[in-house]
Design an enzyme around this catalytic site. Sequence first.
Site, mmCIF file in Angstrom:
data_model
loop_
_atom_site.group_PDB
_atom_site.id
_atom_site.type_symbol
_atom_site.label_atom_id
_atom_site.label_comp_id
_atom_site.label_asym_id
_atom_site.label_seq_id
_atom_site.Cartn_x
_atom_site.Cartn_y
_atom_site.Cartn_z
ATOM 1 N N PHE A 138 0.849 -1.205 0.000
ATOM 2 C CA PHE A 138 0.000 0.000 0.000
ATOM 3 C C PHE A 138 0.884 1.255 0.000
ATOM 4 O O PHE A 138 0.701 2.160 -0.816
ATOM 5 C CB PHE A 138 -0.912 -0.031 1.233
ATOM 6 C CG PHE A 138 -1.614 1.265 1.529
ATOM 7 C CD1 PHE A 138 -2.621 1.747 0.700
ATOM 8 C CD2 PHE A 138 -1.277 2.013 2.653
ATOM 9 C CE1 PHE A 138 -3.276 2.951 0.981
ATOM 10 C CE2 PHE A 138 -1.930 3.202 2.953
ATOM 11 C CZ PHE A 138 -2.929 3.673 2.102
ATOM 12 N N TYR A 139 1.875 1.300 0.881
ATOM 13 C CA TYR A 139 2.729 2.496 0.961
ATOM 14 C C TYR A 139 3.607 2.639 -0.278
ATOM 15 O O TYR A 139 3.874 3.755 -0.719
ATOM 16 C CB TYR A 139 3.578 2.464 2.236
ATOM 17 C CG TYR A 139 2.775 2.750 3.490
ATOM 18 C CD1 TYR A 139 2.076 3.945 3.629
ATOM 19 C CD2 TYR A 139 2.715 1.836 4.538
ATOM 20 C CE1 TYR A 139 1.334 4.220 4.772
ATOM 21 C CE2 TYR A 139 1.981 2.103 5.691
ATOM 22 C CZ TYR A 139 1.298 3.297 5.798
ATOM 23 O OH TYR A 139 0.570 3.570 6.929
#
Length: 169
Positions: A138-139
């Site tokens: 996600f990051y």
Amino acid sequence: MISRPESLRKEHDLSAFNCGKEPLTNWLKKHALQSQLSGHTKTMIIAESDNVIIGYYSYNIISVGHEDSTPDRVKKGLADHPIPVFLIARLAIDSKHQGKGLGGRLLRHAVRGAAAISDTVPIRAIIVDAIDDEATAFYKSVDFEPYPAHSRRMWLLMKDLRKTLGSGA
Ligand SMILES: CC(C)(COP(=O)(O)OP(=O)(O)OC[C@H]1O[C@@H](n2cnc3c(N)ncnc32)[C@H](O)[C@@H]1OP(=O)(O)O)[C@@H](O)C(=O)NCCC(=O)NCCS
């Protein structure tokens, strides 16, 4: 209707919150408010109109050293003193609301907040502590890079973020 990100208050209803990752769920329910009251972390939440929380992030300002694990670009050109960074320690969306853009929205709010704070307080980088591989992915999708020797910690230089924000992103 979902609120804009706002500061966690005791009136918020945490009872039904479950993001599917127990440490992140429990921390919000058991520790977030106390940690905020004691001045250790700040928690921003989004909630439905009945105050039921559907997402949160918690942050504070920490310092990192010049040790080998600190990425070269974070320490490059700096004297050997602690380096101030904005740490997004936790970020989570209730499972029923994941995949609708809310996590991205909270993360944008966090990084814009960090950029605003850096107008008055020196902040070299934004650091996130991803809880697992999924969180790391996600990051990564929003340009954070992993620490070389610290697989769950990730970073984004404030000067790079400023360029992105300056470009209207
Ligand atoms: C990770 C989490 C915060 C993402 O929130 P979300 O609301 O589901 O994600 P969004 O719908 O806002 O997606 C935002 C972007 O991230 C991407 N993304 C979301 N989850 C992803 C994943 N697991 N892997 C890769 N990319 C992902 C989306 O594709 C989207 O990209 P786009 O804007 O280019 O379409 C949420 O799933 C969650 O709370 N998970 C449990 C707790 C957790 O792992 N927290 C992570 C911090 S420790």
